[in-house]
Design a protein around this motif. Structure first.
Motif, mmCIF file in Angstrom:
data_model
loop_
_atom_site.group_PDB
_atom_site.id
_atom_site.type_symbol
_atom_site.label_atom_id
_atom_site.label_comp_id
_atom_site.label_asym_id
_atom_site.label_seq_id
_atom_site.Cartn_x
_atom_site.Cartn_y
_atom_site.Cartn_z
ATOM 1 N N TYR A 262 0.841 -1.205 0.000
ATOM 2 C CA TYR A 262 0.000 0.000 0.000
ATOM 3 C C TYR A 262 0.871 1.248 0.000
ATOM 4 O O TYR A 262 0.624 2.191 -0.760
ATOM 5 C CB TYR A 262 -0.906 -0.016 1.231
ATOM 6 C CG TYR A 262 -1.696 1.258 1.440
ATOM 7 C CD1 TYR A 262 -2.860 1.504 0.731
ATOM 8 C CD2 TYR A 262 -1.273 2.213 2.366
ATOM 9 C CE1 TYR A 262 -3.588 2.670 0.923
ATOM 10 C CE2 TYR A 262 -1.989 3.383 2.568
ATOM 11 C CZ TYR A 262 -3.151 3.602 1.843
ATOM 12 O OH TYR A 262 -3.855 4.757 2.038
ATOM 13 N N ASP A 265 2.469 1.364 -3.625
ATOM 14 C CA ASP A 265 1.556 1.554 -4.754
ATOM 15 C C ASP A 265 0.760 2.853 -4.658
ATOM 16 O O ASP A 265 0.552 3.542 -5.660
ATOM 17 C CB ASP A 265 0.590 0.372 -4.858
ATOM 18 C CG ASP A 265 1.304 -0.932 -5.167
ATOM 19 O OD1 ASP A 265 2.459 -0.874 -5.623
ATOM 20 O OD2 ASP A 265 0.717 -2.013 -4.926
ATOM 21 N N GLU A 266 0.292 3.190 -3.442
ATOM 22 C CA GLU A 266 -0.582 4.341 -3.274
ATOM 23 C C GLU A 266 0.159 5.635 -2.953
ATOM 24 O O GLU A 266 -0.272 6.721 -3.334
ATOM 25 C CB GLU A 266 -1.610 4.060 -2.171
ATOM 26 C CG GLU A 266 -2.548 2.905 -2.468
ATOM 27 C CD GLU A 266 -3.466 3.197 -3.641
ATOM 28 O OE1 GLU A 266 -3.859 4.359 -3.812
ATOM 29 O OE2 GLU A 266 -3.770 2.250 -4.398
ATOM 30 N N LEU A 267 1.274 5.527 -2.223
ATOM 31 C CA LEU A 267 1.951 6.736 -1.740
ATOM 32 C C LEU A 267 3.346 6.918 -2.319
ATOM 33 O O LEU A 267 4.028 7.897 -1.995
ATOM 34 C CB LEU A 267 2.029 6.716 -0.206
ATOM 35 C CG LEU A 267 0.687 6.571 0.509
ATOM 36 C CD1 LEU A 267 0.905 6.544 2.019
ATOM 37 C CD2 LEU A 267 -0.263 7.699 0.134
ATOM 38 N N ARG A 289 -5.531 -0.837 7.617
ATOM 39 C CA ARG A 289 -5.672 -0.113 6.367
ATOM 40 C C ARG A 289 -6.612 1.084 6.541
ATOM 41 O O ARG A 289 -6.422 2.141 5.962
ATOM 42 C CB ARG A 289 -6.199 -1.062 5.285
ATOM 43 C CG ARG A 289 -6.469 -0.395 3.939
ATOM 44 C CD ARG A 289 -5.196 0.159 3.307
ATOM 45 N NE ARG A 289 -4.214 -0.885 3.127
ATOM 46 C CZ ARG A 289 -4.186 -1.739 2.099
ATOM 47 N NH1 ARG A 289 -5.099 -1.659 1.156
ATOM 48 N NH2 ARG A 289 -3.249 -2.648 2.001
ATOM 49 N N ASN A 293 -5.864 4.886 5.582
ATOM 50 C CA ASN A 293 -6.754 5.615 4.670
ATOM 51 C C ASN A 293 -7.266 6.896 5.304
ATOM 52 O O ASN A 293 -7.378 7.935 4.644
ATOM 53 C CB ASN A 293 -7.932 4.732 4.256
ATOM 54 C CG ASN A 293 -7.528 3.644 3.276
ATOM 55 O OD1 ASN A 293 -6.505 3.765 2.613
ATOM 56 N ND2 ASN A 293 -8.318 2.589 3.191
ATOM 57 N N THR A 297 -6.346 10.372 3.659
ATOM 58 C CA THR A 297 -7.461 11.187 3.173
ATOM 59 C C THR A 297 -7.410 12.586 3.774
ATOM 60 O O THR A 297 -7.606 13.594 3.085
ATOM 61 C CB THR A 297 -8.809 10.525 3.520
ATOM 62 O OG1 THR A 297 -8.888 9.251 2.873
ATOM 63 C CG2 THR A 297 -9.979 11.392 3.062
ATOM 64 N N THR A 300 -4.515 14.604 2.192
ATOM 65 C CA THR A 300 -4.823 15.020 0.818
ATOM 66 C C THR A 300 -5.900 16.096 0.803
ATOM 67 O O THR A 300 -5.866 17.001 -0.036
ATOM 68 C CB THR A 300 -5.263 13.813 -0.038
ATOM 69 O OG1 THR A 300 -6.336 13.125 0.607
ATOM 70 C CG2 THR A 300 -4.109 12.846 -0.249
ATOM 71 N N LYS A 306 -0.445 12.800 -2.998
ATOM 72 C CA LYS A 306 -0.137 11.514 -2.377
ATOM 73 C C LYS A 306 1.369 11.284 -2.276
ATOM 74 O O LYS A 306 1.846 10.661 -1.330
ATOM 75 C CB LYS A 306 -0.811 10.370 -3.147
ATOM 76 C CG LYS A 306 -2.309 10.267 -2.881
ATOM 77 C CD LYS A 306 -2.868 8.935 -3.304
ATOM 78 C CE LYS A 306 -4.322 8.788 -2.851
ATOM 79 N NZ LYS A 306 -4.881 7.470 -3.211
#
Length: 472
Positions: A262, A265-267, A289, A293, A297, A300, A306
């Motif tokens: 995570y 891939d996400e950050l 998770r 999140n 969230t 952001t 991100k």
């Protein structure tokens, strides 16, 4: 047993059967998932149990209680697995522990009354932090009868009589000084050979008695091998395990690896950063998770990309463990009210968001207001040196302020260079000011303190030569 001790004691307090049945009727609405608008009241016997705090009504949304009970189930199940129970055994125990789960929900309610009254949900991490020490204390108290106690709560008569701390005593006996090295538990020998001092292992077991029974092949060794595989230096692993032995019970396949994926891939946090994060904040990878999140969230929403969020987590990974609604958002709102660009603060000094408004931020702000600075000037000072809020007002800022008044600078100099408060008064500020005064010149506060010794000498000589030419 008094009311206050019942709430704060690390040991289990038992409610009378009449109380439990009363609480069961009013707290748990079985099969009422279609009642989101209804309210449950803790009253009467709840106050007698020591959880209500008073005889006044304590309204709590039914859906919130139901959700909390599910979260409590998850946290209890994880703890049971950490004690070595199989998935089947955990499910069996959970199914027989309804009254114990209700007791835990009430405990959470008593510890977080204001949160529940406002209808705000506790995060998984907050529930873990509230309940895991309690589980450990109960485990120490009841030892092998812990499972029995959970399943038969609150009937004390059915509990085998075990002395308090019997589990800790037995656990410490496994690593006592009288035990020959070759007779120590396999995982202890393994960790000693890895470089973890035996005294530190004893300290771990004192805090977490169940660590004395941790499996080498199923828990400790796979974790160590995994950490080495992703680049954590072997020399750093003993300190990681000493700080966070709970990692030994965190699933590699269900927690650590998915969390790392995570983050990547996400950050955009690549694998080269993982060792650094584990060394600094091992339990970051045990966060749920949902908690990740929630924090991502929020960041952001505040205007961070991100990729920048990833950099913030590298810089201050502990930010994930703080509640968004109770800590991060109120702090961001307060800083915004001063005119501070919170986005800049989060990128440069994210730790500020984890400070207390009442104990850290507001007293410092009020101090400079009292000294005659405007809100705009204070915002500029914070913008330029956010870490100012990290310092003690009375032990650090006040002595430096008093010395600053004797230096002959206009007060506006601190607005330009609020980093002044980040330098050592005795080791930097006073010695350099003395050198400057001896030369009979005046440099800007920035140049005086931020220059290297060599550059400071050059600046002083240049200033002196300029004055000589002017006066000559």
């Amino acid at each position: 047993m008094t009311t206050s001790s019942a709430i704060h004691s690390p040991h289990l307090f038992f409610l009378p059967k009449t109380t439990v049945s009363h609480i069961t009727r009013f707290v748990v609405i079985r099969g009422s998932t279609s009642l989101p608008a209804k309210v449950v009241c803790f009253q009467g016997k709840l106050a007698e149990s020591g959880l209500g705090g008073s005889s006044s009504l304590k309204p709590v949304a039914a859906t919130l209680l139901i959700e909390q009970k599910e979260e409590v189930k998850t946290v209890l199940a994880l703890f049971l697995k950490q004690q070595g129970l199989s998935n089947t055994a955990v499910v069996k125990t959970i199914n027989k522990s309804d009254l114990f789960l209700e007791h835990l929900v009430l405990r959470l309610h008593s510890l977080h009354k204001s949160r529940n009254m406002a209808g705000r949900e506790l995060t998984t991490m907050e529930i873990r932090e509230a309940l895991n020490p309690y589980f450990e204390a109960l485990h120490c108290q009841h030892g092998d009868a812990f499972i029995h106690m959970v399943e038969h709560f609150p009937d004390q008569k059915k509990l085998p009589g075990l002395a308090i701390d019997s589990l800790r005593s037995r656990a410490m006996a496994r690593v006592s000084e009288s035990v020959p090295v070759e007779d120590l538990p396999p995982h202890v020998i393994y960790l000693v050979e890895l470089g973890l001092d035996l005294e530190k292992i004893r300290a771990i077991i004192w805090r977490f008695p169940s660590f004395a029974y941790c499996s080498l092949e199923r828990k400790v060794k796979p974790l160590v091998e995994f950490l080495i595989k992703i680049g954590v230096p072997e020399s750093g692993i003993p300190n990681v395990l000493y700080k966070s032995p709970q990692l030994c019970w965190v699933s590699l396949s269900k927690n650590l690896i998915p969390t790392m994926r995570y983050l990547e891939d996400e950050l955009g946090i690549n694998q080269q950063k993982w060792p650094e994060l584990i060394l600094r904040r091992p339990l970051l990878f045990a966060c749920s998770r949902r908690k990740f999140n929630s924090t991502v969230t929020f960041l952001t929403e505040m205007g961070l990309s991100k990729e920048t969020v990833g950099k913030v987590l590298i810089r201050r990974p502990t930010i994930v463990s703080f509640s968004v609604e109770d800590k991060l958002r109120p702090t961001a709102k307060y800083l915004s009210s001063l005119g501070v660009d919170v986005t800049v603060i989060m990128q440069g000094a994210p730790a500020i968001l984890t400070l207390s408004i009442e104990n850290n931020l507001r007293p410092m702000t009020d101090f400079f207001l009292e000294k005659g600075y405007s809100m705009e000037e204070i915002a500029m000072m914070i913008q330029r040196f956010p870490s100012l809020y990290n310092y003690s007002l009375f032990k650090n800022v006040l002595p430096k302020w008093e010395f600053f008044l004797s230096m002959g600078y206009p007060r506006s100099e601190l607005v330009k260079f609020s980093t002044y408060f980040g330098y050592s008064l005795e080791g930097r500020i006073k010695p350099r000011y003395a050198r400057m005064k001896l030369c009979g010149v005046l440099l800007s506060l920035n140049r005086l303190l931020s220059s290297s010794d060599n550059n400071l000498d050059k600046a002083l000589k240049a200033k002196m030569n300029k004055l000589e030419k002017r006066d000559g």
